[in-house]
Scaffold this motif. Structure first.
Motif, short mmCIF file in Angstrom:
data_model
loop_
_atom_site.label_atom_id
_atom_site.label_comp_id
_atom_site.label_asym_id
_atom_site.label_seq_id
_atom_site.Cartn_x
_atom_site.Cartn_y
_atom_site.Cartn_z
N ASP A 1 -11.78 46.21 -11.87
CA ASP A 1 -11.53 44.99 -11.12
C ASP A 1 -11.52 43.77 -12.06
N ARG A 2 -12.41 43.79 -13.04
CA ARG A 2 -12.51 42.63 -13.95
C ARG A 2 -11.57 42.73 -15.14
N GLY A 3 -11.12 43.93 -15.39
CA GLY A 3 -10.21 44.10 -16.51
C GLY A 3 -10.90 44.16 -17.86
N ALA A 4 -12.22 44.29 -17.86
CA ALA A 4 -12.95 44.40 -19.14
C ALA A 4 -14.26 45.13 -18.91
N PRO A 5 -14.75 45.82 -19.95
CA PRO A 5 -16.03 46.51 -19.80
C PRO A 5 -17.17 45.51 -19.57
N LEU A 6 -18.23 45.98 -18.94
CA LEU A 6 -19.36 45.08 -18.66
C LEU A 6 -20.44 45.27 -19.71
N ALA A 7 -21.15 44.19 -20.00
CA ALA A 7 -22.33 44.33 -20.88
C ALA A 7 -23.50 44.73 -19.99
N LEU A 8 -24.05 45.91 -20.28
CA LEU A 8 -25.09 46.44 -19.40
C LEU A 8 -26.48 46.35 -20.03
N VAL A 9 -27.45 45.94 -19.25
CA VAL A 9 -28.84 45.96 -19.73
C VAL A 9 -29.47 47.19 -19.12
N ALA B 1 -21.81 55.68 -13.46
CA ALA B 1 -20.57 55.63 -14.25
C ALA B 1 -19.39 55.26 -13.35
N LEU B 2 -19.40 55.80 -12.14
CA LEU B 2 -18.32 55.48 -11.21
C LEU B 2 -18.34 54.00 -10.84
N ALA B 3 -19.54 53.50 -10.56
CA ALA B 3 -19.67 52.07 -10.21
C ALA B 3 -19.15 51.21 -11.35
N HIS B 4 -19.54 51.57 -12.55
CA HIS B 4 -19.12 50.81 -13.72
C HIS B 4 -17.60 50.79 -13.82
N ALA C 1 -19.80 47.03 -6.87
CA ALA C 1 -18.74 48.01 -6.57
C ALA C 1 -18.62 48.22 -5.07
N ALA C 2 -19.76 48.30 -4.39
CA ALA C 2 -19.73 48.48 -2.93
C ALA C 2 -19.08 47.27 -2.27
N ARG C 3 -19.44 46.09 -2.77
CA ARG C 3 -18.88 44.85 -2.18
C ARG C 3 -17.35 44.82 -2.37
N LEU C 4 -16.92 45.19 -3.57
CA LEU C 4 -15.48 45.20 -3.84
C LEU C 4 -14.74 46.12 -2.85
N LEU C 5 -15.31 47.33 -2.67
CA LEU C 5 -14.64 48.28 -1.77
C LEU C 5 -14.63 47.76 -0.34
N ASP C 6 -15.74 47.15 0.07
CA ASP C 6 -15.82 46.67 1.45
C ASP C 6 -14.87 45.50 1.69
N THR C 7 -14.54 44.75 0.64
CA THR C 7 -13.65 43.61 0.85
C THR C 7 -12.18 43.98 0.66
#
Ligand SMILES: Nc1ncnc2c1ncn2[C@@H]1O[C@H](COP(=O)(O)OP(=O)(O)OP(=O)(O)O)[C@@H](O)[C@H]1O
Length: 727
Positions: free
Chosen positions: A358-366, A349-352, A457-463
């Motif tokens: 970051d994207r400004g919209a919810p993600l469609a999750l499979v 949930a945190l990753a989501h 999410a990890a990539r976003l934080l690292d960048t």
């Protein structure tokens, strides 16, 4: 100023009292600070073993038992019982100081004298001795006192020792149980004695005037021996600082875990600081979650003034487990301002949230695993590749995502340890094409799987130039997390003191995710602690369940192997029951009878849990129970509301506990579940891993039981049951 201590037995008995009596107890003690002993009307007994043990009137029927030396202002609440029982208890018992830990011990002198005579007689029948290999010097060094040595020397076996558990002074029993379980005197010193000494405050140890193994001795040099000795009795005696704290403790007497941490738990949870990531491991019910909660509290208290809310993250694998943690945190930290410093949310949930923001919209999750497998099947057909859907999915999760491989070259060179089928360059190139096709489909449909979200999410934080959202991260059920989730956790907090605190048990790994923490930049070597005392399950259930795992080797998440040696329970009960039936109807009928017996014995419906391998069986069981007039609920996502017997899949049972547990449908083909196990010919190593995961599931389900466990099947029993005694 008066010091008040509460013995945990007192709290347990208080919890069982009726409300008006509880109120009377509160009124009796709430002004303890104002009263010297005289003000409390403590009554002396005639011919007591220990003149400092007094009783106090609660009402016409109930009495409290208190330890209150003449000198000093300290007193200790020991018992609250019906009048005659209280007097009888008070007359027989004596308080002494343990010569090794210097904590208070209570002993039933009368029963011990009787037991010593009985044991001598039994021992005369043979020359077997339980502690033959341990010298007197070691026993004395570990706190076994002179009065008890003859008894200890004559014990012949563990059953003998167990039978004496209730009457032996508690710390001396712990020492003996450790030695009997095969621990060396050094191990016992470290785990039973040293932890207690470590906890004692230096001032307390200077104040005390101890006669080893003997009385708490009042002397002019130590006017308040009792308060010093109480301070050294961590885990059994809680010191109360004032009437508000006393009321707060008495408000929630059932939640003893909030105040009576075992010294080994206390030491881990309240260590001022760790230089880097730290970890606590331990078998089921050893209090890892409790320790994680207390660690979060400790970290919250240490925050600098002005630290923002949600500076600390307390996280776990699933949403349900996070909801449980949130509830427990409310009990542990009543102060909303302090609690607000800790955010509780599960990793996915945190990753989501991070990616969505970051994207400004919810993600469609499979999220549906069946759907994911179907996509792999389509891709395998389309690309004409000679690998099964299941193999491709595993390769993607356990190699590509686990190592965060982003190019064909990286995949070509990647180590595939843990996967059973060797793959040459040609096959790897084929698989990479399938992986690309799979991810491309997701990208085109703007869909994500949770592991991809974690990686992103990890990539976003690292960048983001080293900006880390949390000061501290505390993780429960760590054994189930995937490397992509670990990478996110690593990225949430800057490496440094108290960055990550990890609680988990590799024997309870049920989602097939294996990791090496050090390879993920989470070095825990030298900061790893093991808990060994089970607070949930009886020794009988624990031993039976542990036997299921006989011969299995499990990795410890740090490139070593895990062990269940030395785990033991603090209490005893009936042996687990097993039952095989001819067919499903007969199994369900037997189960219904068992549940009826439990409810007739006074067990509340919500204290009964039924674990099954798949939901459909759970629904059938609910129907059978309801037809017999017993309401039941099948646990789904979110927490169950209302009354009724709890039925859940073995996965859903994780993190829960019940007084009585039935594990049903433990039959061949279901446990292990045939289609949850990779075929041996597809991948032999994966096949064994999957089998171990299924076995761990059964282990998890069985260890949810506090007092009673029943395991049933119909037709041929599960092959896993070959390792344990069945009826
Ligand atoms: N010091 C304690 N005093 C009293 N009860 C305790 C103590 N420590 C743990 N418990 C109780 O023991 C039970 C198990 O604790 P907890 O859930 O923390 O164990 P765990 O190691 O996380 O278990 P598992 O791995 O099986 O989920 C809980 O009911 C908890 O309240």
């Amino acid at each position: 100023m008066a010091t008040l201590g509460i013995h945990k037995d007192f709290l347990m008995e208080f919890a069982r009292l009726e409300k008006p009596v509880q109120k009377r107890v509160q009124e009796t003690f709430d002004k303890f600070e104002e009263h010297r002993h005289a003000g409390l009307h403590l009554e002396k007994l005639e011919n007591p073993r220990d003149p400092r043990i007094r009783t106090i009137r609660i009402n016409k029927f109930m009495r409290g038992v208190v330890l209150a030396p003449e000198s000093g202002d300290s007193f200790l609440l020991l018992k609250v019982m019906p009048h005659d029982d209280a007097i009888a208890w008070a007359l027989k018992h004596r308080a002494t100081v343990n010569s090794a830990t210097q904590g208070i011990e209570l002993r039933n002198d009368v029963a011990l004298e009787r037991a010593t005579a009985g044991v001598r007689q039994l021992a005369a029948e043979g020359d077997r001795r339980l502690f033959k290999k341990v010298g007197d010097k070691d026993l004395v060094r570990l706190g076994i006192d002179a009065d008890l040595l003859p008894l200890v020397r004559h014990l012949t076996d563990e059953a003998h020792l167990d039978a004496l558990q209730k009457i032996l002074p508690e710390q001396q029993y712990d020492v003996l149980a450790g030695l009997a379980a095969g621990m060396t005197p050094e191990d016992v010193w470290r785990e039973v004695v040293a932890v207690q000494l470590e906890h004692a405050s230096p001032s307390a140890s200077q104040e005390v005037n101890v006669v080893p193994g003997g009385d708490l001795s009042p002397s002019p040099a130590a006017p308040d021996d009792l308060s010093a000795a109480m301070a050294r009795s961590q885990g059994r005696i809680a010191l109360v600082t004032g009437p508000d704290e006393l009321m707060e403790i008495l408000e929630r007497p059932f939640d003893a875990w909030r105040i009576f941490l075992h010294p080994s738990q206390q030491r881990v949870a309240y260590r001022p600081s760790y230089k880097g990531p730290a970890r606590v491991v331990g078998g089921p019910g050893t209090g890892k979650t409790v320790v994680a909660l207390h660690r979060a509290l400790h970290l919250a208290r240490q925050l600098p003034a002005g630290a923002t809310d949600e500076s600390i993250l307390l996280t776990t694998y699933t949403r349900d487990l996070a909801a449980d943690l949130r509830r427990s945190l409310e009990l542990l930290i009543p102060d909303p301002a302090l609690r607000a410093k800790i955010r509780v949310v599960n990793v996915d949930a945190l990753a989501h949230q991070l990616v969505r923001e970051d994207r400004g919209a919810p993600l469609a999750l499979v999220t549906d695993h069946k759907e994911i497998i179907a996509r792999w099947a389509r891709i395998a057909r389309r690309t004409g590749i000679d690998f099964t859907d299941v193999f491709l999915d595993q390769e993607w999760r356990q190699v590509v995502l686990a190592q965060d491989l982003r190019t064909p070259e990286a995949y070509l060179k990647a180590s595939r340890t843990g996967r059973g089928t060797a793959l040459g360059p040609l096959k790897r190139a084929q698989i990479w094409r399938a992986v690309e096709a799979f991810t491309k489909e997701l990208v085109l449909a703007q869909e994500w799987t949770f592991l991809q979200v974690c990686a992103e999410a990890a990539r976003l934080l690292d960048t983001k130039g080293g900006e880390r959202p949390y000061r501290h991260v505390v993780i429960d059920e760590a054994q189930d997390l995937h490397p992509a989730q670990w990478r996110l956790l690593r990225a949430l907090v800057a490496p440094g003191p108290d960055d990550l605190f990890i609680a988990g048990d590799p024997y309870q790994r049920i989602y097939g995710n294996k990791v090496s923490l050090r390879s993920l930049g989470i070095p825990v070597t030298g900061r790893s602690t093991r808990l060994r005392i089970n607070y949930r399950t009886t020794q009988e259930i624990l031993a039976w369940s542990t036997a299921l795992l006989t011969g299995e080797t499990v990795d410890d998440m740090d490139e070593g192997t895990e062990s269940l040696n030395g785990y033991r329970s603090a209490f005893h009960g009936a042996a687990p029951r097993t039952s095989g039936a001819e067919d499903k109807l007969a199994e369900l009928a037997g189960l219904v009878d068992q549940v009826r017996d439990w409810t007739r014995a006074g067990i509340a419906p919500q204290e009964i849990g039924i674990a099954v391998r798949y939901t459909q069986l759970g629904k059938e069981i609910r129907q059978a129970l309801e037809q017999s007039g017993m309401p039941a609920v099948v646990l789904g996502g979110g927490s169950a509301a209302g009354d009724g017997i709890r039925i859940g899949t073995m996965h859903r049972m994780k993190g829960l506990e019940f007084r009585c547990v039935a594990v049903a449908g433990v039959k061949d083909g279901t446990v292990p579940l045939r289609n949850a196990v990779t075929a041996e010919e597809t991948d032999a190593q994966q096949h064994s891993e999957d089998l171990l995961g299924e076995l761990s599931l059964l282990f998890v389900a069985c260890t949810r039981a506090r007092e009673a466990l029943r395991v049933s099947w119909h037709g041929k029993p599960s092959p896993f049951l070959a390792a344990v005694p069945t009826e």
